[in-house]
Every structure is written in C-alpha cells, then in structure tokens.
Motif scaffolding. Sequence first.
Motif, PDB file in Angstrom:
ATOM      1  N   UNK A 175      -0.704  -1.091  -1.420  1.00  9.16           N
ATOM      2  CA  UNK A 175       0.314  -0.118  -1.015  1.00  9.16           C
ATOM      3  C   UNK A 175      -0.320   1.252  -0.808  1.00  9.16           C
ATOM      4  N   UNK A 176      -1.145   1.684  -1.753  1.00  7.70           N
ATOM      5  CA  UNK A 176      -1.815   2.981  -1.645  1.00  7.70           C
ATOM      6  C   UNK A 176      -2.736   3.030  -0.441  1.00  7.70           C
ATOM      7  N   UNK A 177      -3.382   1.907  -0.145  1.00  9.17           N
ATOM      8  CA  UNK A 177      -4.280   1.848   1.012  1.00  9.17           C
ATOM      9  C   UNK A 177      -3.512   1.984   2.315  1.00  9.17           C
ATOM     10  N   UNK A 178      -2.384   1.284   2.420  1.00  8.33           N
ATOM     11  CA  UNK A 178      -1.568   1.353   3.637  1.00  8.33           C
ATOM     12  C   UNK A 178      -1.036   2.765   3.840  1.00  8.33           C
ATOM     13  N   UNK A 179      -0.591   3.395   2.759  1.00  9.05           N
ATOM     14  CA  UNK A 179      -0.061   4.751   2.854  1.00  9.05           C
ATOM     15  C   UNK A 179      -1.119   5.714   3.369  1.00  9.05           C
ATOM     16  N   UNK A 180      -2.396   5.384   3.134  1.00 10.44           N
ATOM     17  CA  UNK A 180      -3.470   6.242   3.622  1.00 10.44           C
ATOM     18  C   UNK A 180      -3.548   6.296   5.129  1.00 10.44           C
ATOM     19  N   UNK A 181      -2.978   5.298   5.822  1.00  8.47           N
ATOM     20  CA  UNK A 181      -3.025   5.269   7.276  1.00  8.47           C
ATOM     21  C   UNK A 181      -1.652   5.243   7.922  1.00  8.47           C
ATOM     22  N   UNK A 182      -0.614   5.178   7.115  1.00  8.74           N
ATOM     23  CA  UNK A 182       0.746   5.089   7.640  1.00  8.74           C
ATOM     24  C   UNK A 182       1.673   5.954   6.801  1.00  8.74           C
ATOM     25  N   UNK A 183       2.556   6.686   7.443  1.00  7.42           N
ATOM     26  CA  UNK A 183       3.565   7.433   6.701  1.00  7.42           C
ATOM     27  C   UNK A 183       4.904   6.749   6.929  1.00  7.42           C
ATOM     28  N   UNK A 184       5.275   5.793   6.090  1.00  3.96           N
ATOM     29  CA  UNK A 184       6.529   5.072   6.299  1.00  3.96           C
ATOM     30  C   UNK A 184       7.740   5.945   6.010  1.00  3.96           C
ATOM     31  N   UNK A 185       8.818   5.627   6.698  1.00  3.48           N
ATOM     32  CA  UNK A 185      10.079   6.300   6.416  1.00  3.48           C
ATOM     33  C   UNK A 185      10.765   5.653   5.228  1.00  3.48           C
ATOM     34  N   UNK A 186      10.419   4.394   4.987  1.00  4.38           N
ATOM     35  CA  UNK A 186      11.079   3.611   3.941  1.00  4.38           C
ATOM     36  C   UNK A 186      10.067   2.694   3.269  1.00  4.38           C
ATOM     37  N   UNK A 187      10.115   2.649   1.940  1.00  2.00           N
ATOM     38  CA  UNK A 187       9.291   1.712   1.174  1.00  2.00           C
ATOM     39  C   UNK A 187      10.219   0.884   0.290  1.00  2.00           C
ATOM     40  N   UNK A 188      10.109  -0.428   0.399  1.00  2.00           N
ATOM     41  CA  UNK A 188      10.900  -1.347  -0.426  1.00  2.00           C
ATOM     42  C   UNK A 188       9.930  -2.133  -1.305  1.00  2.00           C
ATOM     43  N   UNK A 189      10.137  -2.063  -2.628  1.00  2.25           N
ATOM     44  CA  UNK A 189       9.240  -2.720  -3.588  1.00  2.25           C
ATOM     45  C   UNK A 189       9.962  -3.871  -4.271  1.00  2.25           C
ATOM     46  N   UNK A 190       9.345  -5.031  -4.238  1.00  2.00           N
ATOM     47  CA  UNK A 190       9.923  -6.237  -4.827  1.00  2.00           C
ATOM     48  C   UNK A 190       9.661  -6.239  -6.336  1.00  2.00           C
ATOM     49  N   UNK A 191      10.710  -6.531  -7.109  1.00  2.31           N
ATOM     50  CA  UNK A 191      10.551  -6.535  -8.564  1.00  2.31           C
ATOM     51  C   UNK A 191       9.742  -7.732  -9.056  1.00  2.31           C
ATOM     52  N   UNK A 192       9.254  -8.575  -8.123  1.00  2.22           N
ATOM     53  CA  UNK A 192       8.389  -9.672  -8.566  1.00  2.22           C
ATOM     54  C   UNK A 192       7.015  -9.159  -8.994  1.00  2.22           C
ATOM     55  N   UNK A 193       6.708  -7.876  -8.724  1.00  2.70           N
ATOM     56  CA  UNK A 193       5.458  -7.280  -9.168  1.00  2.70           C
ATOM     57  C   UNK A 193       5.658  -6.617 -10.534  1.00  2.70           C
ATOM     58  N   UNK A 194       4.824  -6.924 -11.515  1.00  2.76           N
ATOM     59  CA  UNK A 194       4.949  -6.293 -12.835  1.00  2.76           C
ATOM     60  C   UNK A 194       4.919  -4.767 -12.768  1.00  2.76           C
TER      61      UNK A 194
END
Length: 264
Positions: A175-194
């Motif tokens: 996620x941090x890597x993608x944000x380095x090259x993209x400025x999303x308007x929306x981020x949705x995080x799945x609770x399946x990640x601890x």
Amino acid sequence: MDSELLTTGEVARLCGVTPDAVLKWIKRGKLPATRTPGGHYRVSRATCVALGVCDPGSGGTGAAAVAEPTESHAVGRCWEYFGHGGTPRDECRSCVVYLARAQNCYRLAELGEGAGHRLNFCATECADCAFYRYQRGMAASVLIVTRDEALARRIVKRSDSSKISVRFAKSGYECATVIGTLRPALIVMDSDLPEVREGSLPESIMGDDRVPGVAVFVACREGDEAAIDQIDVPSIGAPFTAKQIEQLAERVANSARRVPRDVA
C-alpha cells in the motif's frame, strides 16, 4: 498602455511572486511575452487567464485582479481539496497557487518551484493526482488493500473503467509503495489484514502526508465488527462489489463539490 498587456510587476502581484520570478518564466520560455521599443516585457492578460491565475472578467489598467473562488468552480481549488474541511494546510499558504487563488494548479506546476509553486503534493504526474483527475472528469483513482484475490478479480472484471481506476495492494507495505506513485481519491482496506483490524494501517494512511484529503474506509468482514468499531474510520461491509466501490467513489467526489469557499 494597452490594458490587456501587463507589466512584469503586475504579473508578479497577480501570481504572488517576485518580478524576478516572472522574468525567469519569460526567459525560460514558460511565459510568452512581447517587448516594448524600450526593451520592457509585457504579458497579455489572456496568457495569464490561460495559466489559470487571472479572472477572465477582470478589467482595468491597474494591477491585475486575482480570481477569487466562486461557486462556479465545481471542485474548488487544490488547497481546498487537500486541506482540512476547505481550510488550506500550512504548506499551501506560501505556494503561488494559493497566493494567486489559481484554479488550474497543474498549469502553474509546469513552471516549477522557481515560480513559487511549492509542489508539496506533486510527487507524481498530474494524471495520477486525485484532484486533477476529478477536475478533468477522469475516472476516480481507487486503491483497495486486500489479500482476497478472488475479490480483486471480480472488482476488475465488473468495474466501470470510466468511473473508477482501481489498483490493489496485498499488505501495508505494498500500500505504501503504491501511494508513492499514485494519489488515490479513495482507499478501501479489507479487515482480512491483521494490520487493518489492529488499526495500525488505517492510522498510518490517515497520517501520510503524501495523500492529504484521501477518503479512507475499512471493509469489515463478519466477525471483525468489535475490532473495527475501535477504529475511527468509516466502514462498509465485506466482501463488497464493484458497484459499491463506484458508488463510494461518487460519494467522495460529491463531498468535494461541497467544500467551503470562504478560505481567502
């Protein structure tokens, strides 16, 4: 003097920079200008309008008028979009875009830091910027953080590319890597990640200066309700559909239209 031709001093006052900065723009070919018989530079008001720093309806022979925010501007200005409820961030207040109340920040960005554009939120190309994409009527950029590959495939297959442009990440690191090259308007995080259930990833993203003003949602799976209730982030149900993400992106865009304009 022709009232449609501005002196370098007038352009400087219009843009909130020094006359020397204006001269640099001209000499670098960034700002078209003509010269008087006496060797002085003059810039047409139309050129300033094209740069987005001059109200096309302003007149007079004195200093050029700064275009003030109005309701006719659908999504306001970049400092409103990336600010706190329409209030500009401290790093925006010294930027030429804010000082000039310019609507088209991406045009001034072409002139660079030498022109007074701070480029604080311009780590990527303008086409990757959520504000630019919305203002130009492009698909909203969405980042979905999930380990559910089947869900990711369904979203890609069924999403409308004219409404959302989706990227995926499987972890906080990705996620941090993608944000380095993209400025999303929306981020949705799945609770399946601890790291989502524990709140560390949402907290990290909300405090990430690379994505000011980003809308963050947690997709809560059955059984994770108690953990997600402890996180100060809005939630949706999971698994979710492409249609739900499109509707969520539209809600985010609509909220941008309602940004207050009284920030001068």
